[in-house]
Design an enzyme around this catalytic site. Structure first.
Site, PDB file in Angstrom:
ATOM      1  N   SER A 274       0.845  -1.190   0.000  1.00 44.21           N
ATOM      2  CA  SER A 274       0.000   0.000   0.000  1.00 44.21           C
ATOM      3  C   SER A 274       0.880   1.239   0.000  1.00 44.21           C
ATOM      4  O   SER A 274       2.031   1.205   0.457  1.00 44.21           O
ATOM      5  CB  SER A 274      -0.893   0.005   1.247  1.00 44.21           C
ATOM      6  OG  SER A 274      -1.506   1.263   1.445  1.00 44.21           O
TER       7      SER A 274
ATOM      8  N   TYR B 148       0.059  -0.084  10.644  1.00 37.65           N
ATOM      9  CA  TYR B 148      -0.331  -0.535   9.306  1.00 37.65           C
ATOM     10  C   TYR B 148       0.779  -0.228   8.302  1.00 37.65           C
ATOM     11  O   TYR B 148       1.165  -1.083   7.493  1.00 37.65           O
ATOM     12  CB  TYR B 148      -1.631   0.150   8.888  1.00 37.65           C
ATOM     13  CG  TYR B 148      -2.131  -0.272   7.529  1.00 37.65           C
ATOM     14  CD1 TYR B 148      -2.521  -1.582   7.284  1.00 37.65           C
ATOM     15  CD2 TYR B 148      -2.224   0.661   6.484  1.00 37.65           C
ATOM     16  CE1 TYR B 148      -2.988  -1.970   6.031  1.00 37.65           C
ATOM     17  CE2 TYR B 148      -2.693   0.278   5.233  1.00 37.65           C
ATOM     18  CZ  TYR B 148      -3.075  -1.038   5.009  1.00 37.65           C
ATOM     19  OH  TYR B 148      -3.525  -1.413   3.761  1.00 37.65           O
TER      20      TYR B 148
END
Length: 323
Positions: free
Chosen positions: A175, A201
């Site tokens: 990501s 994350y």
């Protein structure tokens, strides 16, 4: 008199990455576009998180091209419903469902033990985003354990099957959030620093890229290509822990032209790396918008961070993950 265009070579000399892998596909392309004309008959694929979001559309595209697809999922009932839909919409009867809980080492080991025969495509797609702090029984922070360690154990456990296939591909779904944090080796589990969901994350997504870098190096002689990617911003169940305000702020931070993509568009880069002949031989790279990404410019939300492709960090993470 209109001057002639400079030769192509002149443009390449201005490009900071003249050997960058580019394709005809863009951020607007769909997984169906990317796999159009590709024949995967006789090839076997695993898609983790195949019961929702990008996983469904990744599996759909691979199945449409003729691959035998196994959906590795936490929820078997949801997986079965997706499998039925894929069989009905693609005409491919070879869609299977298997249980997989990535945060549980025993579950991953059981999945690996149950696999028989060659594996041509492994798409490490499942994940959790910006979740509240929790830890596995082994003490690992849950996002790092699920997004990286579980997939690491799965891929390394399935290495013999990938090597047996010849020309196998492993796809590591990362990501742009990796730009938010390097892997903090001194405190991966937030035991001495305050827990921040997005930092955790981001760290796990950086680990996804570092895995691709090191696996590409270690597995080159086995003919296994390993690449990472950013799928773009897509509204899926992945954001179940994120508020609407946070999502809108993240979209705006990505730039004025940032828009939410459809799941079909979001799956395009995964499918490109899993199946397209256009990236044959590519390994150890990070892609976005169906093309190899350029180095990140500090302050922007595109490209790949230098720390995510650092070979020393990649080797260090591999050794830590193995232990």
């Amino acid at each position: 008199m209109v001057p002639e265009d400079p030769p192509v070579q002149a443009y390449k000399e201005l490009d900071p990455m003249p050997d960058r892998i580019v394709t005809p596909f863009t951020a607007a392309s769909t997984a169906a576009d990317v796999v159009d004309g590709v024949d995967l008959t006789g090839r076997r694929a695993i898609v983790t998180g195949g019961a929702s979001g990008l996983g469904i559309e990744t599996a759909r595209a691979l199945a449409t091209a003729g691959a035998e697809v196994t959906l590795a999922v936490r929820d078997l009932a949801a997986g079965a419903a997706v499998a039925d839909d894929l069989i009905a919409t693609t005409g491919n009867k070879y869609i299977h469902v298997a249980h997989l809980e990535l945060a549980d080492r025993a579950e991953v080991a059981a999945f690996v033990a149950g696999w028989d025969g060659p594996l041509h495509i492994l798409v490490n797609n499942a994940g959790v985003m910006a979740a509240p702090l929790s830890r596995t029984p082994d003490g690992w922070e849950s996002q790092f354990a699920t997004n990286h360690l579980g997939h690491f154990a799965l891929a390394t456990g399935l290495h013999p099957a990938l090597a047996q296939a010849g020309g196998a591909r492993v796809v590591s779904v990362s990501s742009s959030a990796h730009l938010g944090s390097a892997v903090i080796f001194e405190d991966i589990n937030f035991e001495r620093r305050a827990y921040e969901p997005w930092a955790a994350y981001g760290q796990s997504k950086t680990a996804n890229v570092l895995f691709a870098v090191e696996a590409a190096r270690r597995w080159a002689d086995d003919g296994i290509a390993v690449n990472a990617l950013h799928p773009g911003g897509i509204r899926t169940k992945l954001q179940r822990h994120v508020s609407e305000e946070e999502l809108e702020a993240a979209r705006k931070a990505a730039g004025s032209k940032a828009v939410w993509r459809t799941p079909e568009q979001g799956a395009a880069t995964s499918v490109l790396l899993a199946a397209s002949p256009l990236v044959e031989g590519a390994t150890g790279h990070y892609f976005e918008d169906c093309n190899e990404a350029e180095p990140n410019v500090p302050g922007s939300r595109t490209g790949v961070a230098a720390y995510a492709t650092d070979p020393e960090a990649a080797s260090r993470l591999w050794e830590l993950s193995s232990r």
